[in-house]
Design a protein around this motif. Sequence first.
Motif, short mmCIF file in Angstrom:
data_model
loop_
_atom_site.label_atom_id
_atom_site.label_comp_id
_atom_site.label_asym_id
_atom_site.label_seq_id
_atom_site.Cartn_x
_atom_site.Cartn_y
_atom_site.Cartn_z
N ASP A 135 0.85 -1.19 0.00
CA ASP A 135 0.00 0.00 0.00
C ASP A 135 0.89 1.25 0.00
OD1 ASP A 135 -1.39 2.22 1.85
OD2 ASP A 135 -2.91 1.11 0.75
N VAL A 136 0.72 2.07 -1.02
CA VAL A 136 1.65 3.18 -1.21
C VAL A 136 1.50 4.22 -0.10
CG1 VAL A 136 2.43 4.95 -2.81
CG2 VAL A 136 1.51 2.81 -3.69
N GLY A 137 0.25 4.58 0.19
CA GLY A 137 0.02 5.61 1.20
C GLY A 137 0.53 5.18 2.57
N ALA A 138 0.26 3.92 2.92
CA ALA A 138 0.69 3.42 4.23
C ALA A 138 2.22 3.39 4.30
CB ALA A 138 0.11 2.03 4.47
N ALA A 139 2.84 2.99 3.20
CA ALA A 139 4.30 2.92 3.18
C ALA A 139 4.91 4.30 3.36
CB ALA A 139 4.78 2.30 1.86
N ALA A 140 4.34 5.30 2.70
CA ALA A 140 4.86 6.67 2.84
C ALA A 140 4.65 7.18 4.26
CB ALA A 140 4.18 7.59 1.83
N LYS A 144 6.84 9.02 8.55
CA LYS A 144 6.53 10.22 9.35
C LYS A 144 7.45 11.38 8.94
CE LYS A 144 4.74 7.89 13.52
NZ LYS A 144 4.65 6.53 13.02
N ASN A 145 7.60 11.54 7.65
CA ASN A 145 8.49 12.57 7.10
C ASN A 145 7.71 13.26 5.99
OD1 ASN A 145 10.39 14.02 5.63
ND2 ASN A 145 11.95 12.43 5.72
#
Lengths: 527, 135
Positions: A135-140, A144-145
């Motif tokens: 999951d792209v959003g979760a990975a980003a 926490k940056n």
Amino acid sequence: MLIDARQDSATPKKSYDVCIIGAGAAGITMALELVDSGMSVCVLESGGTEFEDETSDLSVGGITGQPYADLDVVRLRYLGGSTNHWGGWCRPFRDIEFEKRDWVPYGGWPITLESLDPYYRAAAEYCEIGTADYDVGAAAAAFKNPRIAELPLSGSGLMSTIYRFSPPTRFGEVYRARLEKAKNVEVFLHANVLNMEVSHDANRMESVRVGTLSGARFMVAARRFVLATGGLENARLLLLSRNVAARGIGNQHDLVGRYFMEHPGIDIGVFAPSGDRSFDFYNTRIGYHDLGLCACVEVDADTQRRKQIQSARVQLTGLSEGENSAGARSLKSVRDQLRRGRWPDDFGTHLGNMLSDIDDVAKAVYGYLQGDKSAARLFGVTLSIEQEPNPDSRVMLSDKKDAFGLNRVDLDWRLTANDYRTVTEAAKTMATGLGIKDLGRMRLDIDRKGKEGWPEHLGWGWHQIGTTRMSDDPKMGVVDRDCRVHGVANLYVAGSSVFPTSGAGVPTLTIVALAVRLAEHLRRPIP
Amino acid sequence: MPLLRRHFLSLVGLSITALASHPVWGALAGKPAIPALARRLQDALPNAASARALGNACLARHPEEADAAALARQVTALLAPYARPAASGRELADALSRLRVSEFQRGDVVDLDGWVLARSEVTVCALVAMVKADS
């Protein structure tokens, strides 16, 4: 147990339950899955534990189609196989790449992508990436940056995907100790399969004839055999074994070796972002070295269906100021050609470019987009596409012979007009999609000076795919959905040669997942 | 994709028709108001010098388009659906952004040395470059 087949004491058992030919990612994964299974397992690996020139020479072959890497460079022939030079990129296929698409003749898998979920989880462990979550959003968000963020691509024809990076796992090094300790697994090194012996009616494997470069010869019998030697060698060994089936094993419909696919890589230009938004999450340089994962931009499924194109993804690589100049491009071209062992034909022109000024329009555009910032931000854009399955793109036996007197392999890699249309439509979609979201502007610059109108320096993924493809229909595939060779009751194939489509991603994770799946199948009692 | 003379001519034709229903924008496109329009547009762009450089690059490749009045008429016609004539600088910047997005969505883009740009971007930059050159 690791055994050097060159030693006089190297004596195989009378028969094994499973004989795995090849100790790359697929072969080692299956062997490990069968440890303590109660089954006797033999693994036959052509090389030793390190690179050896004499063994590597067995992989030399000819190239007759699109220019490609030397065949003894693009694959490695020792314990761990091509994982010994693997870049570590991991990602599963996308749903659309498994579907039957009307505009992709010969496409579609006989199994669902969803059915591979448990195997992808196991593959993530083998490849040491720690998670099977893409999951792209979760990975980003996990970083926490604020500089690591998913791009807002919804409605642009584009989407984000992520690639997770294995350390990379050198399977021969990381799993050697486990193989050595496994009581029911014998790994014969320097053991080259010279012929696959089938029954008189060719519908059953009986044994393989094995030889070492030092002159030893012996036979290995097993109840079941798995061919796991890579996309080129799997086809070669089936075609070579002609003493009963004149066209080779599993080749009754002339499919073995056909549908060779790679991931053509094309530098399509540069991308200049607007404003201050960070693209660190999508910058392969940062992702590979600092983040352990990297996002890419791909054409979304709806756009693929509407434009009737195959999958396509771009990688953004941050350029320092001036890297986009004609001189910098020339420098890259010269470097790439030298890396391939070729002296640039147009070196004089490149030298002139390298001495010339930075492109004036490029400076104007990125200054216009980025305000008065003195440090220009530019990204090189490389497009990698899913090649259309093409029966004329193929691996064949060469007239040239190797040290064992066996036919080497010739590769005729071919691309189609649909492949080129995917390149141009995907490039346009990238440029307009990034504009729709006002993320920046692209400069498209696709060279057509190479063979058949493709770029002169066409890249590739170092992937050899599709040469023993999977289909429920024996007229359309070499193996069935269980990776069993049609018409041969106890012969299976592992690796990317069974993929009916290539996707635009990377194959290693799926190779390992399918190996876990095949091992599970092999653990079931034979009916 | 390349910016061709016939595109400009067709846009000029459309501009004149569109302006019939926008008398205030039409007045702004008149000759005395062109520099003022160009200054407002320039102020709405991230970097004036780069915008002029971009405009000059376009005009260098298409010298037949170097007509400030025609460019001004085009710009006002393009902007009319997106901004009121008395739009503030911020409103104008926002309108230009929405116009660009709309052009990309429609595929109404031009190729400038391989750069894929919205039509209005090139037109605005060309106008800004011309007015600076003339002043």
